[in-house]
Design an enzyme around this catalytic site. Structure first.
Site, PDB file in Angstrom:
ATOM      1  N   LYS A 132      17.287 -10.932  63.034  1.00  0.00           N
ATOM      2  CA  LYS A 132      16.542 -10.538  61.915  1.00  0.00           C
ATOM      3  C   LYS A 132      15.144  -9.937  62.142  1.00  0.00           C
ATOM      4  O   LYS A 132      14.325 -10.317  63.092  1.00  0.00           O
ATOM      5  CB  LYS A 132      16.182 -11.841  61.082  1.00  0.00           C
ATOM      6  CG  LYS A 132      15.506 -11.519  59.851  1.00  0.00           C
ATOM      7  CD  LYS A 132      16.600 -11.191  58.883  1.00  0.00           C
ATOM      8  CE  LYS A 132      16.032 -10.574  57.435  1.00  0.00           C
ATOM      9  NZ  LYS A 132      15.973  -9.014  57.598  1.00  0.00           N
ATOM     10  N   GLN A 180       9.065 -11.050  66.966  1.00  0.00           N
ATOM     11  CA  GLN A 180       9.883 -11.645  65.769  1.00  0.00           C
ATOM     12  C   GLN A 180      10.621 -12.935  66.059  1.00  0.00           C
ATOM     13  O   GLN A 180      10.904 -13.774  65.263  1.00  0.00           O
ATOM     14  CB  GLN A 180      10.592 -10.461  65.594  1.00  0.00           C
ATOM     15  CG  GLN A 180      11.528 -10.594  64.183  1.00  0.00           C
ATOM     16  CD  GLN A 180      10.351 -10.158  63.360  1.00  0.00           C
ATOM     17  OE1 GLN A 180       9.831  -9.114  63.148  1.00  0.00           O
ATOM     18  NE2 GLN A 180      10.223 -10.582  61.956  1.00  0.00           N
ATOM     19  N   LYS A 204       7.899 -15.685  65.518  1.00  0.00           N
ATOM     20  CA  LYS A 204       7.683 -15.782  64.262  1.00  0.00           C
ATOM     21  C   LYS A 204       8.985 -16.085  63.465  1.00  0.00           C
ATOM     22  O   LYS A 204       8.535 -17.288  62.322  1.00  0.00           O
ATOM     23  CB  LYS A 204       7.324 -14.262  63.742  1.00  0.00           C
ATOM     24  CG  LYS A 204       6.861 -13.939  62.385  1.00  0.00           C
ATOM     25  CD  LYS A 204       7.015 -12.639  61.743  1.00  0.00           C
ATOM     26  CE  LYS A 204       6.336 -11.566  62.538  1.00  0.00           C
ATOM     27  NZ  LYS A 204       6.121 -10.359  62.009  1.00  0.00           N
ATOM     28  N   LYS A 206      14.732  -6.033  66.246  1.00  0.00           N
ATOM     29  CA  LYS A 206      13.849  -4.874  65.556  1.00  0.00           C
ATOM     30  C   LYS A 206      14.323  -3.826  65.894  1.00  0.00           C
ATOM     31  O   LYS A 206      15.112  -3.602  66.932  1.00  0.00           O
ATOM     32  CB  LYS A 206      12.278  -4.988  66.161  1.00  0.00           C
ATOM     33  CG  LYS A 206      11.158  -4.445  65.528  1.00  0.00           C
ATOM     34  CD  LYS A 206      10.660  -5.333  64.397  1.00  0.00           C
ATOM     35  CE  LYS A 206       9.717  -4.555  63.418  1.00  0.00           C
ATOM     36  NZ  LYS A 206       8.942  -5.773  62.762  1.00  0.00           N
ATOM     37  N   GLY A 241      12.365  -3.754  56.195  1.00  0.00           N
ATOM     38  CA  GLY A 241      11.497  -2.601  56.394  1.00  0.00           C
ATOM     39  C   GLY A 241      10.498  -3.028  57.169  1.00  0.00           C
ATOM     40  O   GLY A 241      10.268  -4.213  57.956  1.00  0.00           O
ATOM     41  N   ASP A 242       9.644  -2.130  57.544  1.00  0.00           N
ATOM     42  CA  ASP A 242       8.289  -2.084  58.565  1.00  0.00           C
ATOM     43  C   ASP A 242       7.688  -0.864  58.167  1.00  0.00           C
ATOM     44  O   ASP A 242       7.740  -0.309  57.188  1.00  0.00           O
ATOM     45  CB  ASP A 242       8.714  -2.154  59.849  1.00  0.00           C
ATOM     46  CG  ASP A 242       7.483  -2.805  60.819  1.00  0.00           C
ATOM     47  OD1 ASP A 242       7.241  -4.023  60.827  1.00  0.00           O
ATOM     48  OD2 ASP A 242       6.898  -2.060  61.375  1.00  0.00           O
ATOM     49  N   THR A 254       4.546 -10.364  52.419  1.00  0.00           N
ATOM     50  CA  THR A 254       3.817 -10.291  53.572  1.00  0.00           C
ATOM     51  C   THR A 254       2.153 -10.259  53.234  1.00  0.00           C
ATOM     52  O   THR A 254       1.489 -11.146  53.984  1.00  0.00           O
ATOM     53  CB  THR A 254       4.048  -9.314  54.535  1.00  0.00           C
ATOM     54  OG1 THR A 254       5.472  -8.799  54.621  1.00  0.00           O
ATOM     55  CG2 THR A 254       3.515  -9.273  55.935  1.00  0.00           C
ATOM     56  N   ASN A 302       2.244  -1.316  52.204  1.00  0.00           N
ATOM     57  CA  ASN A 302       2.898  -2.536  51.634  1.00  0.00           C
ATOM     58  C   ASN A 302       1.910  -3.818  51.936  1.00  0.00           C
ATOM     59  O   ASN A 302       1.674  -4.448  50.952  1.00  0.00           O
ATOM     60  CB  ASN A 302       4.134  -2.610  52.217  1.00  0.00           C
ATOM     61  CG  ASN A 302       4.954  -3.954  51.665  1.00  0.00           C
ATOM     62  OD1 ASN A 302       4.683  -5.078  52.387  1.00  0.00           O
ATOM     63  ND2 ASN A 302       5.412  -4.108  50.427  1.00  0.00           N
ATOM     64  N   SER A 351      12.353 -12.655  53.321  1.00  0.00           N
ATOM     65  CA  SER A 351      13.733 -11.943  53.644  1.00  0.00           C
ATOM     66  C   SER A 351      14.718 -13.090  53.777  1.00  0.00           C
ATOM     67  O   SER A 351      15.885 -13.005  53.355  1.00  0.00           O
ATOM     68  CB  SER A 351      13.479 -11.232  55.081  1.00  0.00           C
ATOM     69  OG  SER A 351      13.152  -9.906  54.592  1.00  0.00           O
TER      70      SER A 351
HETATM   71  P1  NDP Z   1       3.630   0.826  55.604  1.00  0.00           P
HETATM   72  O1  NDP Z   1       4.271   1.921  56.139  1.00  0.00           O
HETATM   73  O2  NDP Z   1       3.536   0.435  54.278  1.00  0.00           O
HETATM   74  O3  NDP Z   1       1.995   1.077  55.887  1.00  0.00           O
HETATM   75  C1  NDP Z   1       1.411   1.235  56.864  1.00  0.00           C
HETATM   76  C2  NDP Z   1      -0.102   1.447  56.944  1.00  0.00           C
HETATM   77  O4  NDP Z   1      -0.731   1.433  58.277  1.00  0.00           O
HETATM   78  C3  NDP Z   1      -0.536   2.771  56.289  1.00  0.00           C
HETATM   79  O5  NDP Z   1      -1.436   2.853  55.452  1.00  0.00           O
HETATM   80  C4  NDP Z   1      -0.489   3.776  57.562  1.00  0.00           C
HETATM   81  O6  NDP Z   1      -1.502   4.783  57.482  1.00  0.00           O
HETATM   82  C5  NDP Z   1      -1.167   2.749  58.358  1.00  0.00           C
HETATM   83  N1  NDP Z   1      -0.867   3.103  59.833  1.00  0.00           N
HETATM   84  C6  NDP Z   1       0.172   3.074  60.259  1.00  0.00           C
HETATM   85  N2  NDP Z   1       0.214   3.297  61.738  1.00  0.00           N
HETATM   86  C7  NDP Z   1      -1.106   3.528  61.897  1.00  0.00           C
HETATM   87  C8  NDP Z   1      -1.746   4.148  63.197  1.00  0.00           C
HETATM   88  N3  NDP Z   1      -1.098   4.378  64.218  1.00  0.00           N
HETATM   89  N4  NDP Z   1      -2.832   4.150  62.907  1.00  0.00           N
HETATM   90  C9  NDP Z   1      -3.709   4.150  61.829  1.00  0.00           C
HETATM   91  N5  NDP Z   1      -3.134   3.777  60.654  1.00  0.00           N
HETATM   92  C10 NDP Z   1      -1.752   3.546  60.632  1.00  0.00           C
HETATM   93  O7  NDP Z   1       3.756  -0.441  56.570  1.00  0.00           O
HETATM   94  P2  NDP Z   1       3.495  -1.979  56.248  1.00  0.00           P
HETATM   95  O8  NDP Z   1       2.576  -2.082  55.385  1.00  0.00           O
HETATM   96  O9  NDP Z   1       4.843  -2.735  56.130  1.00  0.00           O
HETATM   97  O10 NDP Z   1       3.218  -2.430  57.526  1.00  0.00           O
HETATM   98  C11 NDP Z   1       1.766  -2.688  58.144  1.00  0.00           C
HETATM   99  C12 NDP Z   1       1.882  -3.665  59.438  1.00  0.00           C
HETATM  100  O11 NDP Z   1       2.606  -4.922  59.050  1.00  0.00           O
HETATM  101  C13 NDP Z   1       2.674  -3.351  60.635  1.00  0.00           C
HETATM  102  O12 NDP Z   1       1.999  -3.518  61.604  1.00  0.00           O
HETATM  103  C14 NDP Z   1       3.997  -4.075  60.518  1.00  0.00           C
HETATM  104  O13 NDP Z   1       4.664  -4.170  61.463  1.00  0.00           O
HETATM  105  C15 NDP Z   1       3.266  -5.343  59.843  1.00  0.00           C
HETATM  106  N6  NDP Z   1       4.397  -6.229  59.030  1.00  0.00           N
HETATM  107  C16 NDP Z   1       4.953  -5.666  58.151  1.00  0.00           C
HETATM  108  C17 NDP Z   1       5.981  -6.535  57.310  1.00  0.00           C
HETATM  109  C18 NDP Z   1       6.518  -5.957  56.020  1.00  0.00           C
HETATM  110  O14 NDP Z   1       7.055  -6.844  55.519  1.00  0.00           O
HETATM  111  N7  NDP Z   1       6.606  -4.811  55.564  1.00  0.00           N
HETATM  112  C19 NDP Z   1       6.017  -7.888  57.685  1.00  0.00           C
HETATM  113  C20 NDP Z   1       5.155  -8.252  58.872  1.00  0.00           C
HETATM  114  C21 NDP Z   1       4.468  -7.492  59.344  1.00  0.00           C
HETATM  115  P3  NDP Z   1      -0.720   6.349  57.334  1.00  0.00           P
HETATM  116  O15 NDP Z   1      -0.050   6.484  56.094  1.00  0.00           O
HETATM  117  O16 NDP Z   1      -1.585   7.224  57.480  1.00  0.00           O
HETATM  118  O17 NDP Z   1       0.463   6.185  58.302  1.00  0.00           O
HETATM  119  O1  2IT Z   2       7.514  -7.757  61.060  1.00  0.00           O
HETATM  120  C1  2IT Z   2       8.112  -8.193  60.482  1.00  0.00           C
HETATM  121  O2  2IT Z   2       8.108  -9.489  60.268  1.00  0.00           O
HETATM  122  C2  2IT Z   2       8.741  -7.394  59.363  1.00  0.00           C
HETATM  123  N1  2IT Z   2       8.499  -6.108  59.246  1.00  0.00           N
HETATM  124  C3  2IT Z   2       9.674  -7.845  58.257  1.00  0.00           C
HETATM  125  C4  2IT Z   2      10.964  -7.991  58.803  1.00  0.00           C
HETATM  126  C5  2IT Z   2      12.289  -8.683  57.980  1.00  0.00           C
HETATM  127  O3  2IT Z   2      13.309  -8.861  58.259  1.00  0.00           O
HETATM  128  O4  2IT Z   2      11.846  -8.895  56.866  1.00  0.00           O
END
Ligand code: NDP
Ligand code: 2IT
Length: 446
Positions: A90, A111, A114, A126, A165-166, A209, A240, A378
């Site tokens: 997952k 992961q 976590k 992943k 997603g991520d 998240t 997100n 999830s």
């Molecule tokens: P999104 O794609 O929705 O948003 C990512 C954000 O981070 C955007 O604002 C993006 O800016 C910025 N960003 C991404 N890469 C970079 C970079 N290299 N340098 C600067 N800014 C950056 O992703 P999420 O919000 O889903 O994910 C954000 C973080 O949270 C990640 O580390 C992800 O692994 C983690 N995460 C997400 C989960 C989820 O459920 N979605 C769960 C647990 C962890 P720009 O648009 O300019 O690229």
């Molecule tokens: O980093 C993370 O935990 C995620 N991007 C969410 C993974 C998931 O399966 O919901």
């Protein structure tokens, strides 16, 4: 460090010498679990460390697709099925040009622990691609997703491996991938999470998240007789995780003064209110534009090319990407009064930064604990899909909040057991590891 831990770490570095982020993630976990391995010889006897750093399976594949001009394009796809001791693999899919094997392996490794902390039966995995969704049309994204799943489908399944997603993968991408999976396999199952609410998704998954990271922060504060009320918070990212972090901080009476994207940071001393957040959600989720527009619209400060960490704040919620807080950034945050960090992103604080926070007794919630609410929800989506029913918003939110509480308690208890109460890095790594390692032993040499 324990000799066995050191030897396996050295071997892991030798075998994966170019995978910098993966080695960073393994080093952190191994440093934390060394005393556990020292205390319990069974882990060495069963070669748990040698096995746990080696993914059970890894798939790397070509993703050919056609852009709107009819030109052929090729990207690289990945799915690392890291560990299934606790349940089906997952973990999310990341679409970003920086994606490579090291990034996917670091994320897959994190992961495992976590998911173990969530209390739900999920293994760790992943995947993703170096595809860049920025500037692509909806049709281009759809064709890419369809091609990606045309290979991925044979490796995943509701009881095998359940992606989500991520970065760069949200509701739109999950929809296109789910549609293609169904078309090929002719089965409607919970093969992906983060689905739309009309077709099998769970309420609160989008929020989970960010909400979870704030619930975790709240737990750290409650334990010290404090709360989120009145806290000035710096949040990075604007996707997100960042969006729902802002929403929950506001609901709990805090104030968020920053957000960012890969171009720069906005600073709004008046706070990002509900109305301003609605503007950001439209800007980022519908128009897919740059955060600078916020500064133009609300007269806030815009810092081109900068991250948020130089502002005065009580709490920081890094919610963008890995290694976005350096040792220097951490020192500035501490100097400016920051007393709490909850990692919404995965591994956003580099090892120097973590050391600075721990040394200065900052309440530090590492990603594998603080951002586990996303994957936990999830897991709740998987449960609902298996039962073919849907829980209410209040029910899912309450379960999420209870899960974050228990992650906090378990991490705290493990940190206390190993002599450094309140060190959540130590506690989360130990609590996550022990459950996986014991399950691997129970299941024999696999
Ligand atoms: P999104 O794609 O929705 O948003 C990512 C954000 O981070 C955007 O604002 C993006 O800016 C910025 N960003 C991404 N890469 C970079 C970079 N290299 N340098 C600067 N800014 C950056 O992703 P999420 O919000 O889903 O994910 C954000 C973080 O949270 C990640 O580390 C992800 O692994 C983690 N995460 C997400 C989960 C989820 O459920 N979605 C769960 C647990 C962890 P720009 O648009 O300019 O690229
Ligand atoms: O980093 C993370 O935990 C995620 N991007 C969410 C993974 C998931 O399966 O919901």
């Amino acid at each position: 460090m324990n000799k066995y831990v050191e030897a396996v770490l050295e071997q892991t570095k030798r075998k994966n010498s170019e995978q910098v982020e993966f080695i960073q993630a393994v080093t952190e976990v191994f440093e934390s679990i060394a005393p556990v391995v020292e205390r319990h010889k069974k882990y060495q006897d069963h070669a748990i460390l040698e096995r746990i750093v080696e993914p059970e399976r890894g798939i790397i594949f070509r993703v050919p697709w056609q852009d709107d001009k009819g030109r052929f394009q090729v990207n690289r796809g990945f799915r690392i099925q890291f560990n299934s001791a606790l349940g089906p693999y997952k973990g999310g899919l990341r679409f970003h040009p920086s994606v490579n094997l090291s990034i996917i392996k670091f994320l897959g490794f994190e992961q495992i622990f976590k998911n173990s902390l969530t209390t739900l039966p999920m293994g760790g995995g992943k995947g993703g691609s170096d595809f860049d969704p920025k500037g692509k049309s909806d049709n281009e994204v759809m064709r890419f997703c369809q091609s990606f799943v045309t290979e991925l489908y044979r490796h995943v399944g509701a009881d095998t491996d359940v992606p989500a997603g991520d970065i760069g993968v949200g509701g739109r991408e999950v929809g296109f991938m789910f549609g293609q999976y169904k078309r090929i396999v002719n089965e409607s199952t919970g093969v992906l999470t983060g689905k739309g609410l009309k077709w099998g998704g769970s309420l609160i998954r989008s929020e989970a998240t960010g909400y979870g990271a704030v619930y975790f922060a709240q737990e750290m504060l409650t334990k010290r007789g404090d709360s989120m009320k009145g806290k000035v918070c710096a949040v990075s990212g604007s996707g997100n995780v960042a969006q729902y972090t802002v929403e929950k901080i506001n609901q709990l009476g805090g104030k968020v003064v920053t957000l960012s994207d890969s171009n720069g940071t906005i600073y709004d001393a008046a706070g990002i209110t509900e109305e301003k957040l609605a503007f950001i959600m439209d800007l980022k989720n519908v128009r897919r534009a740059r955060i600078k527009e916020y500064a133009d619209k609300y007269g806030a400060q815009y810092k081109e090319g900068e991250r948020p960490w130089s502002v005065k704040c009580d709490c920081a919620f890094p919610s963008a990407t890995q290694n976005e807080i350096s040792g220097e950034d951490a020192k500035v945050l501490v100097k400016n009064g920051c007393r709490l960090v909850a990692e919404g992103a995965n591994m956003p604080t580099d090892p120097d930064g973590v050391e600075v926070f721990l040394k200065n007794k900052v309440l530090f919630g590492p990603g594998k604990a603080a951002n586990a609410g996303g994957v936990a929800t999830s897991g709740l989506e998987m449960s609902q899909n298996s039962m073919r029913l849907a829980w209410t918003r209040a029910e899912v939110d309450q379960r999420l909040s209870l899960i974050m509480k228990s992650i906090h308690e378990n991490a705290y208890a493990a940190s206390a057991e190993y002599g450094d109460a309140g060190n959540y890095v130590l506690g989360a790594n130990i609590a996550g590891f022990v459950k996986v390692a014991d399950s691997m032993i129970d299941q024999g040499l696999v």
